[in-house]
Design a protein around this motif. Sequence first.
Motif, PDB file in Angstrom:
ATOM      1  N   GLY A  61      38.030  43.997  52.715  1.00 40.34           N
ATOM      2  CA  GLY A  61      37.812  45.291  53.360  1.00 40.34           C
ATOM      3  C   GLY A  61      36.422  45.404  53.938  1.00 40.34           C
ATOM      4  N   TYR A  62      36.321  46.204  54.984  1.00 36.82           N
ATOM      5  CA  TYR A  62      35.030  46.467  55.631  1.00 36.82           C
ATOM      6  C   TYR A  62      35.058  47.875  56.192  1.00 36.82           C
ATOM      7  CZ  TYR A  62      31.411  46.453  59.229  1.00 36.82           C
ATOM      8  OH  TYR A  62      30.340  46.781  60.010  1.00 36.82           O
ATOM      9  N   ILE A  63      33.997  48.634  55.943  1.00 39.56           N
ATOM     10  CA  ILE A  63      33.850  49.942  56.575  1.00 39.56           C
ATOM     11  C   ILE A  63      32.457  49.991  57.202  1.00 39.56           C
ATOM     12  CG2 ILE A  63      35.508  51.260  55.225  1.00 39.56           C
ATOM     13  CD1 ILE A  63      33.246  52.169  53.438  1.00 39.56           C
ATOM     14  N   PRO A  64      32.365  50.453  58.466  1.00 40.93           N
ATOM     15  CA  PRO A  64      31.059  50.541  59.119  1.00 40.93           C
ATOM     16  C   PRO A  64      30.266  51.717  58.588  1.00 40.93           C
ATOM     17  CG  PRO A  64      32.761  51.419  60.548  1.00 40.93           C
ATOM     18  CD  PRO A  64      33.466  50.877  59.326  1.00 40.93           C
ATOM     19  N   GLY A  65      28.944  51.638  58.735  1.00 34.88           N
ATOM     20  CA  GLY A  65      28.088  52.745  58.330  1.00 34.88           C
ATOM     21  C   GLY A  65      28.232  53.925  59.267  1.00 34.88           C
ATOM     22  N   GLY A  66      27.826  55.106  58.797  1.00 30.59           N
ATOM     23  CA  GLY A  66      27.961  56.325  59.584  1.00 30.59           C
ATOM     24  C   GLY A  66      27.072  56.368  60.802  1.00 30.59           C
ATOM     25  N   ASN A  67      26.060  55.470  60.895  1.00 31.72           N
ATOM     26  CA  ASN A  67      25.196  55.479  62.074  1.00 31.72           C
ATOM     27  C   ASN A  67      25.828  54.800  63.276  1.00 31.72           C
ATOM     28  OD1 ASN A  67      25.055  52.754  61.400  1.00 31.72           O
ATOM     29  ND2 ASN A  67      22.988  52.897  60.558  1.00 31.72           N
ATOM     30  N   ASP A  77      27.280  42.375  57.611  1.00 30.72           N
ATOM     31  CA  ASP A  77      28.065  42.007  56.441  1.00 30.72           C
ATOM     32  C   ASP A  77      29.188  41.059  56.850  1.00 30.72           C
ATOM     33  OD1 ASP A  77      26.428  43.862  55.324  1.00 30.72           O
ATOM     34  OD2 ASP A  77      28.003  45.071  54.414  1.00 30.72           O
ATOM     35  N   PHE A  78      29.454  40.061  56.022  1.00 32.45           N
ATOM     36  CA  PHE A  78      30.537  39.118  56.344  1.00 32.45           C
ATOM     37  C   PHE A  78      31.105  38.544  55.059  1.00 32.45           C
ATOM     38  CE2 PHE A  78      26.465  36.961  56.464  1.00 32.45           C
ATOM     39  CZ  PHE A  78      26.661  35.789  55.736  1.00 32.45           C
ATOM     40  N   TYR A  79      32.324  37.999  55.159  1.00 35.67           N
ATOM     41  CA  TYR A  79      32.969  37.378  53.997  1.00 35.67           C
ATOM     42  C   TYR A  79      33.906  36.287  54.473  1.00 35.67           C
ATOM     43  CZ  TYR A  79      36.614  40.782  55.278  1.00 35.67           C
ATOM     44  OH  TYR A  79      37.527  41.546  55.965  1.00 35.67           O
ATOM     45  N   ASP A  80      34.353  35.464  53.529  1.00 39.54           N
ATOM     46  CA  ASP A  80      35.296  34.399  53.851  1.00 39.54           C
ATOM     47  C   ASP A  80      35.867  33.852  52.550  1.00 39.54           C
ATOM     48  OD1 ASP A  80      36.831  32.672  55.333  1.00 39.54           O
ATOM     49  OD2 ASP A  80      35.158  31.747  56.398  1.00 39.54           O
ATOM     50  N   ALA A  81      37.014  33.197  52.654  1.00 40.54           N
ATOM     51  CA  ALA A  81      37.639  32.528  51.515  1.00 40.54           C
ATOM     52  C   ALA A  81      38.428  31.346  52.047  1.00 40.54           C
ATOM     53  CB  ALA A  81      38.551  33.485  50.746  1.00 40.54           C
ATOM     54  N   VAL A  82      38.186  30.173  51.460  1.00 42.06           N
ATOM     55  CA  VAL A  82      38.812  28.937  51.947  1.00 42.06           C
ATOM     56  C   VAL A  82      39.268  28.111  50.748  1.00 42.06           C
ATOM     57  CG1 VAL A  82      38.477  26.790  53.235  1.00 42.06           C
ATOM     58  CG2 VAL A  82      37.374  28.906  54.019  1.00 42.06           C
ATOM     59  N   GLU A  83      40.511  27.617  50.793  1.00 39.56           N
ATOM     60  CA  GLU A  83      41.015  26.714  49.774  1.00 39.56           C
ATOM     61  C   GLU A  83      40.875  25.276  50.256  1.00 39.56           C
ATOM     62  OE1 GLU A  83      45.048  25.803  47.129  1.00 39.56           O
ATOM     63  OE2 GLU A  83      44.978  27.521  48.491  1.00 39.56           O
ATOM     64  N   ARG A  84      40.335  24.427  49.399  1.00 44.65           N
ATOM     65  CA  ARG A  84      40.162  23.027  49.741  1.00 44.65           C
ATOM     66  C   ARG A  84      41.388  22.210  49.335  1.00 44.65           C
ATOM     67  NH1 ARG A  84      33.830  21.511  48.320  1.00 44.65           N
ATOM     68  NH2 ARG A  84      33.073  21.834  50.445  1.00 44.65           N
ATOM     69  N   SER A  85      41.415  20.986  49.825  1.00 46.32           N
ATOM     70  CA  SER A  85      42.562  20.118  49.550  1.00 46.32           C
ATOM     71  C   SER A  85      42.701  19.790  48.067  1.00 46.32           C
ATOM     72  CB  SER A  85      42.439  18.825  50.357  1.00 46.32           C
ATOM     73  OG  SER A  85      41.213  18.160  50.054  1.00 46.32           O
ATOM     74  N   ASP A  86      41.620  19.870  47.287  1.00 49.76           N
ATOM     75  CA  ASP A  86      41.706  19.586  45.853  1.00 49.76           C
ATOM     76  C   ASP A  86      42.179  20.787  45.049  1.00 49.76           C
ATOM     77  OD1 ASP A  86      39.543  21.266  45.932  1.00 49.76           O
ATOM     78  OD2 ASP A  86      38.111  19.874  45.035  1.00 49.76           O
ATOM     79  N   ASP A 101      25.362  52.984  55.153  1.00 52.93           N
ATOM     80  CA  ASP A 101      25.311  51.550  55.432  1.00 52.93           C
ATOM     81  C   ASP A 101      26.730  51.011  55.454  1.00 52.93           C
ATOM     82  OD1 ASP A 101      24.394  49.021  55.870  1.00 52.93           O
ATOM     83  OD2 ASP A 101      23.527  48.716  53.880  1.00 52.93           O
ATOM     84  N   ASP A 102      26.931  49.920  56.217  1.00 48.59           N
ATOM     85  CA  ASP A 102      28.249  49.309  56.207  1.00 48.59           C
ATOM     86  C   ASP A 102      28.462  48.605  54.876  1.00 48.59           C
ATOM     87  OD1 ASP A 102      26.159  47.719  57.154  1.00 48.59           O
ATOM     88  OD2 ASP A 102      27.534  46.229  57.963  1.00 48.59           O
ATOM     89  N   ALA A 103      29.714  48.391  54.534  1.00 47.07           N
ATOM     90  CA  ALA A 103      30.045  47.794  53.241  1.00 47.07           C
ATOM     91  C   ALA A 103      31.233  46.865  53.404  1.00 47.07           C
ATOM     92  CB  ALA A 103      30.359  48.882  52.214  1.00 47.07           C
ATOM     93  N   ALA A 104      31.166  45.732  52.715  1.00 48.45           N
ATOM     94  CA  ALA A 104      32.252  44.759  52.740  1.00 48.45           C
ATOM     95  C   ALA A 104      32.642  44.434  51.306  1.00 48.45           C
ATOM     96  CB  ALA A 104      31.830  43.493  53.480  1.00 48.45           C
ATOM     97  N   VAL A 105      33.931  44.137  51.115  1.00 49.00           N
ATOM     98  CA  VAL A 105      34.457  43.824  49.794  1.00 49.00           C
ATOM     99  C   VAL A 105      35.450  42.669  49.931  1.00 49.00           C
ATOM    100  CG1 VAL A 105      35.953  44.637  47.912  1.00 49.00           C
ATOM    101  CG2 VAL A 105      34.140  46.112  48.789  1.00 49.00           C
ATOM    102  N   LEU A 106      35.387  41.743  48.984  1.00 40.24           N
ATOM    103  CA  LEU A 106      36.362  40.658  48.883  1.00 40.24           C
ATOM    104  C   LEU A 106      36.799  40.582  47.435  1.00 40.24           C
ATOM    105  CD1 LEU A 106      37.864  38.015  49.627  1.00 40.24           C
ATOM    106  CD2 LEU A 106      35.689  36.808  49.382  1.00 40.24           C
ATOM    107  N   VAL A 107      38.089  40.801  47.185  1.00 44.11           N
ATOM    108  CA  VAL A 107      38.652  40.699  45.845  1.00 44.11           C
ATOM    109  C   VAL A 107      39.574  39.493  45.818  1.00 44.11           C
ATOM    110  CG1 VAL A 107      40.127  41.775  44.104  1.00 44.11           C
ATOM    111  CG2 VAL A 107      38.502  43.168  45.390  1.00 44.11           C
ATOM    112  N   VAL A 108      39.344  38.597  44.874  1.00 41.09           N
ATOM    113  CA  VAL A 108      40.190  37.420  44.701  1.00 41.09           C
ATOM    114  C   VAL A 108      40.633  37.390  43.244  1.00 41.09           C
ATOM    115  CG1 VAL A 108      38.163  35.967  44.309  1.00 41.09           C
ATOM    116  CG2 VAL A 108      40.328  34.912  44.959  1.00 41.09           C
ATOM    117  N   GLY A 109      41.935  37.139  43.012  1.00 41.14           N
ATOM    118  CA  GLY A 109      42.441  37.209  41.647  1.00 41.14           C
ATOM    119  C   GLY A 109      43.556  36.223  41.384  1.00 41.14           C
ATOM    120  N   TRP A 110      43.819  36.012  40.107  1.00 42.54           N
ATOM    121  CA  TRP A 110      44.877  35.081  39.673  1.00 42.54           C
ATOM    122  C   TRP A 110      45.554  35.655  38.451  1.00 42.54           C
ATOM    123  CZ3 TRP A 110      44.949  30.990  35.619  1.00 42.54           C
ATOM    124  CH2 TRP A 110      46.022  30.088  35.790  1.00 42.54           C
ATOM    125  N   GLY A 111      46.904  35.628  38.441  1.00 39.31           N
ATOM    126  CA  GLY A 111      47.666  36.245  37.360  1.00 39.31           C
ATOM    127  C   GLY A 111      47.948  35.353  36.181  1.00 39.31           C
ATOM    128  N   GLY A 112      47.620  34.072  36.286  1.00 39.32           N
ATOM    129  CA  GLY A 112      47.865  33.159  35.177  1.00 39.32           C
ATOM    130  C   GLY A 112      48.919  32.125  35.519  1.00 39.32           C
TER     131      GLY A 112
END
Length: 436
Positions: A187-193, A199-208, A404-415
């Motif tokens: 998620g990303y929301i810009p600041g009120g100004n 702000d930036f984010y990323d998630a990448v799975e490798r071959s291993d 201010d702008d804000a970014a969020v990255l949530v990553v999870g695993w259930g088991g």
Amino acid sequence: MVTDPVPPRAQDGAPAVLSPEDLLRVLLVEDDDGDAILVEELLEDASVNVELHRATALDEALEKLGQHDVHCILLDLGLPDAVGLSAVERLQSRPNPPALVVLTGHTGIDLGVQAVAAGADDYLVKGEVDGDLLGRSVRYAVQRRRSKEQQRALYRSEVRAAETARLERALLPKALVSDERIAVMVGYIPGGNGLLGGDFYDAVERSDGSVLCLIGDVAGHGPDEAALGATLRTAWRTLVLSDVAPDQILPLVERVLVPEGARPEVFVTLCQVVISADRSGVDLYLAGHMPPLLLQESCSELPTASRGRALGIPVGGGWRAEHVELEAPWALMLYTDGLIEATLAEDPAIPGTGFVPGAPGRRERLGVAGLLAAVDTEIAHGGEGLVERVFRRVRDLHGGPLADDAAVLVVGWGGPDQAARGERTATLADSDEWSQ
């Protein structure tokens, strides 16, 4: 012949049409006193509210344009210091020139047409003008020029919006995680100004099977910071896809930052998380950034004793991994400081709330403790749509759009026994609703 322009519309959608009551400041550039008196009398007869200024030469006119906010220039083409179209060309070369109506003593139309081709809005022949015609010409010229300015402003706004969208796509990419059991919520929301942030984010799975996650924040706001953030995120993804060792990624990203930064004092905070292939733990790298939040039955900061310097800070020291074992099910929330920098709005029912005790007028920050409480509240209502609900709760506590702008990255695993697909959502809050 003068024709009605297409009625322009302001950027807020309201008609932007001159009314008869609008005051128009007109600069008459005329060296002949008799002609000047005639023009003044004609304007008095016209149904136009005019504040008239006069110059007898072009140089004097240029000086007065710097002293008065002029809407329209009435220009004689036969001046002591400018003959013919040279005066039109000099006036039109100024930034944002006012409307221009040419007065000519020639009965032929060639010179007037040439003046319009050179940038004038209209031309009138001396001796063939009455008050109504002069007043109408001035009003139409101002209206036409205003319409052009609004069209240019709208075009620039559309271009900026398109550029912003391109930058945001580079800052906020689609995660490259093929393991469907891994939940990825961003998620990303810009600041009120209204300024685009870095702000930036990323998630990448490798071959291993390992999954690398990133969130970062370029200090400052604006297109330069956004472009730098997009560059660094692209560099990070390239390094990850090239199977560069995780402990070598941040030093290489910093090598990209130093020459790419618009100013030598620019720095970037980063949080890099490497999730092991068996999902039993993570290696955490902090570069001046807050540690992620661990989301299980309740919310807490991921324990860490190592926090390296921000990228771009010219001091010694690097970044080392800190390993944290995780017990399934788990989720990690990576975030930027726009959330914890939010201030608390005053509760009308409780005077004095939202202010720092002992510091009148100083708003209390939400802080990490307040964010933990907000996330805990939303976890209690279920995990679906968590990122958007956290954004909304923080906004409510702040009392409106965040500064201010804000970014969020949530990553999870259930088991290991998880059968359902992990949630994949994106909250890119660029709609009108989020700016109110």
